[in-house]
Write a protein that holds these residues in place. Structure first.
Motif, PDB file in Angstrom:
ATOM      1  N   THR A   1       8.120   2.680 -12.834  1.00 29.97           N
ATOM      2  CA  THR A   1       7.289   4.110 -12.601  1.00 29.97           C
ATOM      3  C   THR A   1       8.032   4.263 -11.178  1.00 29.97           C
ATOM      4  OG1 THR A   1       5.140   3.001 -12.933  1.00 29.97           O
ATOM      5  CG2 THR A   1       5.392   4.265 -11.903  1.00 29.97           C
ATOM      6  N   LEU A   2       8.454   3.780 -10.636  1.00 28.35           N
ATOM      7  CA  LEU A   2       9.537   3.581  -9.829  1.00 28.35           C
ATOM      8  C   LEU A   2      10.695   4.463  -9.821  1.00 28.35           C
ATOM      9  CD1 LEU A   2       9.877   4.491  -6.779  1.00 28.35           C
ATOM     10  CD2 LEU A   2      10.767   1.583  -6.421  1.00 28.35           C
TER      11      LEU A   2
ATOM     12  N   ARG B   1       0.634   7.691 -11.080  1.00 24.69           N
ATOM     13  CA  ARG B   1       2.049   8.267 -12.092  1.00 24.69           C
ATOM     14  C   ARG B   1       2.211   7.138 -13.024  1.00 24.69           C
ATOM     15  NH1 ARG B   1       6.823  10.847 -10.981  1.00 24.69           N
ATOM     16  NH2 ARG B   1       6.662  12.057  -9.656  1.00 24.69           N
ATOM     17  N   ARG B   2       2.474   7.325 -13.797  1.00 25.53           N
ATOM     18  CA  ARG B   2       2.388   6.079 -15.330  1.00 25.53           C
ATOM     19  C   ARG B   2       3.950   5.819 -15.230  1.00 25.53           C
ATOM     20  NH1 ARG B   2      -1.347   5.356 -18.275  1.00 25.53           N
ATOM     21  NH2 ARG B   2      -0.268   5.222 -19.600  1.00 25.53           N
ATOM     22  N   PRO B   3       4.683   4.163 -15.639  1.00 27.89           N
ATOM     23  CA  PRO B   3       6.164   4.484 -16.557  1.00 27.89           C
ATOM     24  C   PRO B   3       6.334   5.187 -17.553  1.00 27.89           C
ATOM     25  CG  PRO B   3       4.939   2.882 -17.179  1.00 27.89           C
ATOM     26  CD  PRO B   3       3.817   3.268 -16.214  1.00 27.89           C
ATOM     27  N   GLU B   4       6.726   6.683 -16.938  1.00 30.19           N
ATOM     28  CA  GLU B   4       7.311   8.033 -18.279  1.00 30.19           C
ATOM     29  C   GLU B   4       7.231   8.734 -17.319  1.00 30.19           C
ATOM     30  OE1 GLU B   4       2.384   9.430 -19.773  1.00 30.19           O
ATOM     31  OE2 GLU B   4       4.080   7.762 -21.075  1.00 30.19           O
TER      32      GLU B   4
ATOM     33  N   ILE C   1      13.583  -2.701  -4.956  1.00 31.10           N
ATOM     34  CA  ILE C   1      11.758  -2.968  -4.003  1.00 31.10           C
ATOM     35  C   ILE C   1      10.764  -3.308  -4.143  1.00 31.10           C
ATOM     36  CG2 ILE C   1      10.551  -0.527  -3.244  1.00 31.10           C
ATOM     37  CD1 ILE C   1      13.466   0.905  -3.735  1.00 31.10           C
ATOM     38  N   VAL C   2      10.725  -3.461  -5.176  1.00 27.99           N
ATOM     39  CA  VAL C   2       8.787  -4.421  -5.724  1.00 27.99           C
ATOM     40  C   VAL C   2       8.773  -5.212  -5.551  1.00 27.99           C
ATOM     41  CG1 VAL C   2       7.772  -3.713  -7.730  1.00 27.99           C
ATOM     42  CG2 VAL C   2       8.747  -2.323  -7.895  1.00 27.99           C
ATOM     43  N   LEU C   3      10.125  -5.928  -6.199  1.00 30.70           N
ATOM     44  CA  LEU C   3      10.231  -7.253  -5.355  1.00 30.70           C
ATOM     45  C   LEU C   3      10.135  -7.807  -4.104  1.00 30.70           C
ATOM     46  CD1 LEU C   3      13.082  -8.771  -7.649  1.00 30.70           C
ATOM     47  CD2 LEU C   3      10.423  -8.810  -8.515  1.00 30.70           C
ATOM     48  N   PHE C   4      10.767  -6.699  -3.112  1.00 33.15           N
ATOM     49  CA  PHE C   4      10.668  -7.387  -2.236  1.00 33.15           C
ATOM     50  C   PHE C   4       9.018  -6.523  -1.713  1.00 33.15           C
ATOM     51  CE2 PHE C   4      10.839  -4.835   2.224  1.00 33.15           C
ATOM     52  CZ  PHE C   4      11.008  -5.508   3.054  1.00 33.15           C
ATOM     53  N   SER C   5       9.038  -6.062  -1.963  1.00 35.46           N
ATOM     54  CA  SER C   5       7.314  -5.170  -1.476  1.00 35.46           C
ATOM     55  C   SER C   5       6.711  -5.886  -1.846  1.00 35.46           C
ATOM     56  CB  SER C   5       7.459  -3.773  -2.187  1.00 35.46           C
ATOM     57  OG  SER C   5       7.763  -2.935  -1.681  1.00 35.46           O
TER      58      SER C   5
ATOM     59  N   SER D   1       0.778  -1.139  -0.034  1.00 32.60           N
ATOM     60  CA  SER D   1       0.246  -0.072   0.508  1.00 32.60           C
ATOM     61  C   SER D   1       0.931   1.022  -0.328  1.00 32.60           C
ATOM     62  CB  SER D   1      -0.840   0.059   1.385  1.00 32.60           C
ATOM     63  OG  SER D   1      -1.887  -1.139   1.284  1.00 32.60           O
ATOM     64  N   ARG D   2       2.029   1.052   1.024  1.00 31.49           N
ATOM     65  CA  ARG D   2       2.844   2.266   0.440  1.00 31.49           C
ATOM     66  C   ARG D   2       3.509   2.612  -0.667  1.00 31.49           C
ATOM     67  NH1 ARG D   2       4.922   3.804   5.655  1.00 31.49           N
ATOM     68  NH2 ARG D   2       6.544   5.171   4.861  1.00 31.49           N
ATOM     69  N   LEU D   3       3.960   1.095  -1.055  1.00 30.91           N
ATOM     70  CA  LEU D   3       5.062   1.737  -2.909  1.00 30.91           C
ATOM     71  C   LEU D   3       3.648   1.745  -3.434  1.00 30.91           C
ATOM     72  CD1 LEU D   3       7.157   1.158  -4.388  1.00 30.91           C
ATOM     73  CD2 LEU D   3       5.984  -0.984  -4.766  1.00 30.91           C
ATOM     74  N   GLN D   4       2.569   1.691  -3.938  1.00 32.43           N
ATOM     75  CA  GLN D   4       1.016   2.688  -4.775  1.00 32.43           C
ATOM     76  C   GLN D   4       1.041   3.785  -4.110  1.00 32.43           C
ATOM     77  OE1 GLN D   4      -2.073  -0.551  -3.579  1.00 32.43           O
ATOM     78  NE2 GLN D   4      -1.328  -1.862  -5.778  1.00 32.43           N
ATOM     79  N   ALA D   5       0.869   4.347  -2.743  1.00 35.49           N
ATOM     80  CA  ALA D   5       0.899   5.437  -2.746  1.00 35.49           C
ATOM     81  C   ALA D   5       1.890   6.228  -3.360  1.00 35.49           C
ATOM     82  CB  ALA D   5       0.642   5.909  -0.764  1.00 35.49           C
ATOM     83  N   LEU D   6       3.070   5.759  -3.391  1.00 41.29           N
ATOM     84  CA  LEU D   6       3.949   6.673  -3.540  1.00 41.29           C
ATOM     85  C   LEU D   6       4.193   6.793  -5.031  1.00 41.29           C
ATOM     86  CD1 LEU D   6       7.606   7.757  -2.648  1.00 41.29           C
ATOM     87  CD2 LEU D   6       8.114   4.981  -3.861  1.00 41.29           C
ATOM     88  N   LEU D   7       3.471   5.715  -5.589  1.00 47.23           N
ATOM     89  CA  LEU D   7       3.218   5.830  -7.075  1.00 47.23           C
ATOM     90  C   LEU D   7       2.263   7.021  -7.234  1.00 47.23           C
ATOM     91  CD1 LEU D   7       5.617   2.679  -8.022  1.00 47.23           C
ATOM     92  CD2 LEU D   7       6.283   4.725  -7.676  1.00 47.23           C
TER      93      LEU D   7
END
Length: 921
Positions: free
Chosen positions: A477-478, A415-418, A520-524, A406-412
């Motif tokens: 995106t990140l 936003r889009r991968p651009e 970070i994504v894989l860990f999250s 959820s924190r990762l999603q809030a961070l992004l």
């Protein structure tokens, strides 16, 4: 005279009698072991080749080691290993890896719990020197066990909340007595839903993926709810969900869905669960219906629990799952449906041990230790002071994992991968616009990531390409978010953009930033692809990767606590091992510079060295910005020594050759030391020495080693690194050298510590692993042995002469100059703790560090005490609020702890990338 009980045998006849008695006892044990082995083989119907190999391995191990406990438990490990390593003929292919061993049946026959099996298997692997592939298999089994245990504990309350009159006792009775399966009650649906979940989970290969597995369970629960509503069985639903089943479609004509409601109630993330439902659960169910495994409507996905098809669907699900269990050699997760079988397999073993503690603390729930061990990251030794406290120390692994996502999603969010408009503006300010090259690079490495993620890796099955695409999109995106955060911080501090342009053209920087974003994504998401998988996929050396970690943490303040802990672990992994691999660029950089490894004193700043008397190097020295003037010097500089202030001290002025512009000044310290080395090799070693001393200090503390001996061990370790780095560190691990240094110095000074004691204390450290001391490289041809063999064949030959200098039996014993040790800053965490995310209420310990204690105890009872008592408590707490706040950061920064500006770290890392590129070219 000897007492009769311990008197030595003096005659040949008595010696022979003792030998015959021993042989007779050994034969008895041998017969008993072989009889137990035959029982196992008969029960499992093993083939003759596997039986022969198993017994041969078992007798070899037994002749070398003492196998404590029930001999059947060790036989169980031997049988499982032999079966998994066997190759048997198959109808669909020439041979199949594995002997279709039924692990659940094997454990039941051996009377061995699953939790004990994991422990015994690790020890068996050490004794038989099993390869890493098989060790990884056991680790995945253990993690799968932790994940499934955790998820099943959430499944109980979910179903109890969905269906009324749900009873586990009724489920047990139905399993024992029924002849025909039918959806008569919630208990029947409970078993059906769990088996359906296991089938889909096994086909998706996400058995040890906590986040995806949990959301798949919520999706399966939603599917069963929809089938119940469609079948008109609303009488089975609780009042809370019966209302949701009034209409089969929602306001926009879509089939009813309760995923959002389930996620709100049970710590899920609705976006994740709906993605799982649409892209993985629905296609799998449709495929099963089309293939005849299930009967129902393949378009609407209804009719799965109708009376006429329920028994067929149940039995086919059971059969498909059984085939998976036999093929993969996994344990049967249907055991969770039986509380009796749960106890046999040790599911509630740890809970029972913690029950008294839980009750004494007044807690409603306490996560079992195996869940915490395998599903929550440990804080590394160098990160304990630099991560914030948990808001809820007793949160479950699932709520902890979903909170991280959820924190990762809030961070992004949004936003889009651009690149965002703000990032585009920053990139356009560069002398040469890098937008297109960045896009092309992300496309290239995005494809590499997806290919690697979907392929079989380290004996793990390949994962679905949809998972890979989803992870890749979030990672990119990140990447753009982090790049923007880094450049925004730098743009506020730099006048010209030459360094910014150089950075944007530095390949290793961008690949490292993308790799760290994906990690970070894989860990999250609790992915099976664990570090350093991403480095191996990108063929990215750890020596380049580590440089970007601290930059990211300092630039992005919104990374959650567990992500920061994980990145600290990742950085330590590079410093302790990956950067020392035989093909590491570190060795190339070292050879190109043609200089010796600098000592700790040469690379650490004065403020980072512990004071040691009058000749201490802990003077004020030059300021940090002036130190970095050396680092940031371009290749066209020249150094001009000049006299300053009428003194005899020389000052170096860094001046550009072409423009004569003064780029920086390096002042001497009060003690006239030479400027600290600031190249990329020295900066790497600065972190390495710090990590080494933190671990050594912790090891010595647990060994009850005094400070004087600690400093001698540190001096010996530094000598090993400075003078024998290639012979001792290449392709090896930091901890191996540290333990050998502890042993040799303690031995020569007469305060001997055995390797058994040293390894026992080493295992207390969070990064410890048994293969570190059981499998040490001895030669470059990858011959391996244990730590003691490495010590005797490699280490002592290089270090014996120097280590003997510390001996009290020699004249040098107390006169060896001791190396200065790194100064470890104590940065206490804030004692404040927030009670709830929904309320701005904080708790602070009554006796917080450096907080004045009241003259008498201050108490406040709600609805009873006067307001003046609460005001007095607030006044006392506010005294400490004026102190500077602690800023989250990693080790290695040279400025004050409260300095939030990452420019120094950024500049240092940028110079490392550029300098290494010049060296390697």
């Amino acid at each position: 005279m000897f007492p009769s009980a311990v008197r030595p045998t003096s005659t040949r006849r008595s010696q022979e009698l003792v030998k015959q008695e021993a042989m007779g006892e050994e034969n008895v044990h041998e017969d008993e072991a072989y009889e137990r082995f035959q029982e196992l083989c008969s029960d499992l119907n093993l083939d003759s080749v596997t039986k022969e190999n198993t017994w041969k391995t078992f007798t070899t191990v037994r002749s070398k080691y003492t196998l404590e406990g029930d001999i059947a438990h060790w036989l169980c490990c031997a049988v499982y290993v032999a079966c998994r390593q066997a190759s048997v003929p198959s109808v669909n292919s020439p041979t199949v890896h594995g002997n279709y061993v039924n692990l659940t049946r094997l454990l039941r026959t051996s009377r061995l719990s699953l939790t004990e099996f994991f422990d015994k298997s690790r020890k068996w692997g050490d004794m038989t020197n099993l390869n890493q592939e098989f060790r990884s298999k056991i680790e995945r089994l253990e993690r799968n066990f932790a994940v499934t245990t955790c998820i099943f504990k959430k499944f109980d309350p979910i179903f109890a909340g969905l269906f009324k009159d749900f009873s586990r006792r009724e489920l047990e009775e139905n399993r024992a007595n029924r002849k025909k399966l039918s959806p008569k009650s919630a208990s029947d649906l409970f078993e059906f839903c769990w088996t359906l979940f296991l089938c889909v989970k096994s086909s998706l290969r996400i058995s040890d993926d906590l986040v995806n597995s949990y959301h798949l369970l919520l999706s399966c629960s939603d599917l069963i709810f929809y089938n119940v509503a469609h079948a008109g069985r609303k009488n089975l639903l609780t009042a809370q969900f019966a209302e949701s089943a009034e209409n089969l479609v929602d306001s926009v004509g879509e089939p009813i869905c309760i995923i959002h409601k389930l996620c709100d109630l049970y710590d899920g993330i609705s976006v994740e669960a709906k993605t799982i439902k649409e892209f993985w659960l629905k296609p799998k169910i449709r495929s099963m219906i089309e293939q005849g495994t299930l009967k129902g409507d393949s378009e609407a996905l209804t009719g799965l629990i109708d009376e006429s098809v329920f028994e067929h669907n149940s039995k086919r699900l059971e059969k498909e799952y059984e085939e998976f269990v036999l093929t993969e050699g996994d344990f049967d997760e249907r055991m969770y449906l039986s509380e009796l079988r749960q106890a046999d397999f040790g599911v509630d073993q740890v809970d029972t041990q913690l029950d008294y503690l839980r009750q004494s603390m007044g807690l409603k729930a306490f996560p079992p230790l195996q869940e915490l061990k395998h599903l929550m990251p440990q804080t590394p030794l160098t990160g304990k002071k630099y991560v914030s406290e948990k808001e809820d120390n007793l949160s479950s692994p699932i709520s902890n994992a979903t909170q991280t996502v959820s924190r990762l999603q809030a961070l992004l969010s949004n936003r889009r991968p651009e690149p965002s408009p703000a990032l585009l503006e920053l990139l356009n300010s560069c002398s040469r616009n890098p937008v297109q090259s960045i896009h092309d690079r992300l496309q290239k490495y995005g494809q590499l990531f997806c290919q690697g993620y979907s392929l079989k890796y380290d004996n793990q099955p390949g994962l679905h390409s949809e998972f890979a695409q989803f992870r890749s999109q979030i990672g990119q995106t990140l990447y753009y978010r982090l790049l923007e955060s880094i450049l925004t911080a730098e743009s506020k501090l730099r006048v010209d953009n030459s360094e910014l342009t150089d950075l944007m053209e530095e390949e290793n920087f961008h690949v490292s930033l993308l790799a760290c974003s994906l990690e970070i994504v894989l860990f999250s998401y609790n992915s099976q692809r664990r570090f350093p998988w991403i480095l191996e996929t990108f063929k990215l050396p750890g020596y380049h990767f580590y440089k970007v970690v601290e930059v990211i943490i300092r630039a992005e303040e919104n990374l959650c606590r567990d992500v920061v802990k994980h990145l600290s672990q990742v950085e330590e992994k590079v410093l302790e091992e990956l950067a020392w691999k035989i093909d590491s660029p570190f060795w190339v950089a070292l050879a190109k510079k043609n200089e010796a490894i600098p000592s700790c004193e040469e690379v650490l700043l004065p403020s980072q060295i512990e004071k040691m008397g009058g000749d201490s190097q802990a003077g004020n020295g030059e300021s940090a910005p002036k130190r970095y003037a050396v680092i940031k010097t371009p290749s066209g500089e020249k150094c001009v020594p000049v006299a300053v202030g009428g003194t005899n001290q020389s000052t170096l002025i860094i001046q550009d050759k072409t423009s004569s512009q003064i780029l920086g000044v390096v002042l001497p310290s009060k003690h006239g030391d030479k400027p600290k080395k600031g190249n990329s090799t020295a900066l790497f070693l600065r972190k390495f020495y710090h990590l080494s001393y933190v671990r050594l200090q912790d090891l010595c503390k647990n060994l009850c080693v005094d400070d004087e001996l600690l400093r001698k061990i540190w001096t010996c370790f530094q000598n090993a690194i400075v003078n024998h780095v290639e012979e001792l560190m290449k392709s090896r691990h930091l901890d191996q050298i540290l333990m050998c240094c502890v042993y040799v110095v303690a031995k020569v000074v007469g305060n001997e510590k055995t390797f058994t004691e040293i390894m026992r204390c080493y295992r207390l450290q969070p990064q410890s692993a048994s293969h570190i001391y059981r499998s040490v490289p001895l030669t470059k041809e990858d011959e391996r042995g244990d730590l003691i063999k490495f010590y005797n064949t490699i280490f002592i030959g290089r270090m014996q002469k120097y280590a003997l200098k510390f001996s009290t039996k020699t004249d040098e014993g107390n006169n060896v100059p001791l190396s200065p040790v790194p100064h470890l800053k104590a940065t206490p965490l804030s004692p404040c703790r927030k009670v709830s995310n929904k309320h701005s209420v904080f708790l602070r310990p009554l006796r917080a560090p450096k907080t004045p204690s009241p003259s008498k105890q201050l108490r406040y009872n709600f609805n009873r005490s006067p307001n003046s008592n609460l005001k007095a408590i607030n006044a006392m707490v506010q005294i400490a609020d004026n102190k500077p706040k602690v800023v989250k950061r990693l080790l290695g920064d040279d400025g004050p702890v409260a300095d939030p500006i990452p420019s120094k770290v950024f500049a240092r890392r940028l110079q490392e990338f550029i300098e290494d590129r010049q060296i390697l070219e």
